[in-house]
Design a protein around this motif. Sequence first.
Motif, PDB file in Angstrom:
ATOM      1  N   ASP A  14      40.698  37.927  35.779  1.00 54.19           N
ATOM      2  CA  ASP A  14      39.964  39.116  36.248  1.00 54.19           C
ATOM      3  C   ASP A  14      38.511  39.103  35.779  1.00 54.19           C
ATOM      4  OD1 ASP A  14      42.159  40.057  37.550  1.00 54.19           O
ATOM      5  OD2 ASP A  14      42.678  41.591  36.079  1.00 54.19           O
ATOM      6  N   LYS A  73      34.683  29.641  41.459  1.00 53.86           N
ATOM      7  CA  LYS A  73      34.026  30.702  42.233  1.00 53.86           C
ATOM      8  C   LYS A  73      32.512  30.494  42.348  1.00 53.86           C
ATOM      9  CE  LYS A  73      37.636  33.941  41.068  1.00 53.86           C
ATOM     10  NZ  LYS A  73      37.934  34.938  42.086  1.00 53.86           N
ATOM     11  N   ARG A  92      48.533  38.852  41.000  1.00 54.91           N
ATOM     12  CA  ARG A  92      47.660  39.622  41.906  1.00 54.91           C
ATOM     13  C   ARG A  92      46.314  38.915  42.103  1.00 54.91           C
ATOM     14  NH1 ARG A  92      48.105  44.619  39.348  1.00 54.91           N
ATOM     15  NH2 ARG A  92      50.248  44.629  40.042  1.00 54.91           N
ATOM     16  N   SER A  93      45.819  38.334  41.019  1.00 53.42           N
ATOM     17  CA  SER A  93      44.545  37.644  41.105  1.00 53.42           C
ATOM     18  C   SER A  93      44.645  36.439  42.064  1.00 53.42           C
ATOM     19  CB  SER A  93      44.160  37.218  39.685  1.00 53.42           C
ATOM     20  OG  SER A  93      43.165  36.291  39.712  1.00 53.42           O
ATOM     21  N   ILE A 134      46.720  36.313  44.571  1.00 48.41           N
ATOM     22  CA  ILE A 134      46.817  36.881  45.932  1.00 48.41           C
ATOM     23  C   ILE A 134      45.396  37.118  46.455  1.00 48.41           C
ATOM     24  CG2 ILE A 134      47.590  38.852  47.340  1.00 48.41           C
ATOM     25  CD1 ILE A 134      49.812  39.315  45.255  1.00 48.41           C
ATOM     26  N   ARG A 135      44.551  37.743  45.585  1.00 45.99           N
ATOM     27  CA  ARG A 135      43.164  38.061  45.994  1.00 45.99           C
ATOM     28  C   ARG A 135      42.419  36.803  46.424  1.00 45.99           C
ATOM     29  NH1 ARG A 135      42.569  41.443  41.287  1.00 45.99           N
ATOM     30  NH2 ARG A 135      41.560  39.691  40.280  1.00 45.99           N
ATOM     31  N   ASP A 136      42.676  35.700  45.706  1.00 45.74           N
ATOM     32  CA  ASP A 136      41.946  34.463  45.990  1.00 45.74           C
ATOM     33  C   ASP A 136      42.621  33.622  47.081  1.00 45.74           C
ATOM     34  OD1 ASP A 136      40.160  35.213  44.118  1.00 45.74           O
ATOM     35  OD2 ASP A 136      40.744  33.750  42.604  1.00 45.74           O
ATOM     36  N   ASP A 175      36.510  36.800  37.811  1.00 46.50           N
ATOM     37  CA  ASP A 175      36.307  37.393  39.130  1.00 46.50           C
ATOM     38  C   ASP A 175      35.165  38.419  39.091  1.00 46.50           C
ATOM     39  OD1 ASP A 175      37.165  37.495  41.748  1.00 46.50           O
ATOM     40  OD2 ASP A 175      38.372  39.285  41.398  1.00 46.50           O
ATOM     41  N   ASP A 193      49.836  41.022  37.080  1.00 43.14           N
ATOM     42  CA  ASP A 193      48.384  41.135  37.280  1.00 43.14           C
ATOM     43  C   ASP A 193      47.747  39.767  37.540  1.00 43.14           C
ATOM     44  OD1 ASP A 193      48.336  43.832  37.103  1.00 43.14           O
ATOM     45  OD2 ASP A 193      47.594  43.933  35.042  1.00 43.14           O
TER      46      ASP A 193
END
Length: 356
Positions: A291, A21, A56-57, A59-61, A294, A53
């Motif tokens: 998370d 990131k 999900r991270s 998915i976000r990326d 992030d 979870d």
Amino acid sequence: MEHFDAAIIGLGPAGAALARKLSGKMRVIALDKKRQCGNEGFTKPCGGLLAPDAQRSFIRDGITLPVDVIANPQIFSVKTVDVQASLTRNYQRSYVNINRHAFDLWMKSLIPDDVRVYHDTLCRKIWREEDVWHVAFRADGVEQRVTARYLIGADGANSMVRRYLYPDHSIRKYVALQQWFAEQHPVPFYSCIFDNDITDCYSWSISKDGYFIFGGAYPMKDGQARFDALKARLEAFHFQFGKPMKSEKCTVLFPSRWADFVCGRENAFLIGEAAGFISASSLEGISYALDSADILSPILTGAPENANGAYRKATRALRIKLYGKIIKSRMLTSAWSRKWIMKSGVAHIPQPERLG
Ligand SMILES: Cc1cc2nc3c(=O)[nH]c(=O)nc-3n(C[C@H](O)[C@H](O)[C@H](O)COP(=O)(O)OP(=O)(O)OC[C@H]3O[C@@H](n4cnc5c(N)ncnc54)[C@H](O)[C@@H]3O)c2cc1C
């Protein structure tokens, strides 16, 4: 001596996600004990289950998992065993069963080339002098030293950065032991085992790629004897072990109070398990590693006046969530409340007799 904006110690899920990131936005150096490829060298003992979870991270990326990271088979329930109460229940779970070492190497492979990555490298010493962080390490057979504005401890349960920043802080720790066996069960399964005589934490098993992995978190003293005693008890619950093909051991943190979550100070930051970000109720830590990376990345690139304060504030919701896991773990590890929950049958999915 070269100077960087950020030095990341450790490229597990937390460090690798952060390095990716920060790429293109800062001059970053990252050191990691693991090799760049292959199964030699350091590998992290882990159950290798990717919780929703963590999914999900990704998915976000906008990241998808390559098939060579995914293990066989995918299992949709966890058999929960209370040894003393002689109770077994099956609860639905949506984990992705992965090969943890392949996952770690894949996460590192996603770090773009502008980040200076040293694999198979041990960070030996860190210290702060004249408002910058100094990092000493051995790479390519040579002792090296760099300085950095920001230091990030992503170095897991035994974090040297955490120990340097908080020398007087102690957090509950267990020894995590795992053994790998050839799978002999007719149907592969996951399990979660409670036996308060053996440990006030818990044990687990995972079927993966033709292996049956049995592990648990035990008090540091007598860990191996407790592990062996539990294996013998579990034969009554139809667990089949045979000869171990591989044994693994490491420390796992078990946060048990609010103060166990520590975020860093003086432009040094802790992410992932180094910060104590691991679920006390399931020992699941990959999602919190992702998370926290992030959360930290926009703070470092935004370079606010008080970056440590900003990170502490931004991780508050995550810490509250983890505190909830501490409360949940107290209920699950108490023989009385656990028996009551399991006996109620809530969320239990009965299975055919042969799967027990
Ligand atoms: C037995 C066991 C089973 C587990 N099962 C699961 C599971 O199924 N699912 C789940 O979500 N979580 C699981 N966890 C928790 C999970 O493994 C951790 O919480 C997670 O790996 C934390 O990620 P991290 O990036 O913070 O640290 P780590 O994954 O520990 O990565 C830190 C990295 O830092 C590097 N490093 C450390 N010190 C140095 C140094 N001095 N110099 C250079 N490099 C260094 C190492 O290479 C290491 O890989 C399990 C833990 C254990 C012990």
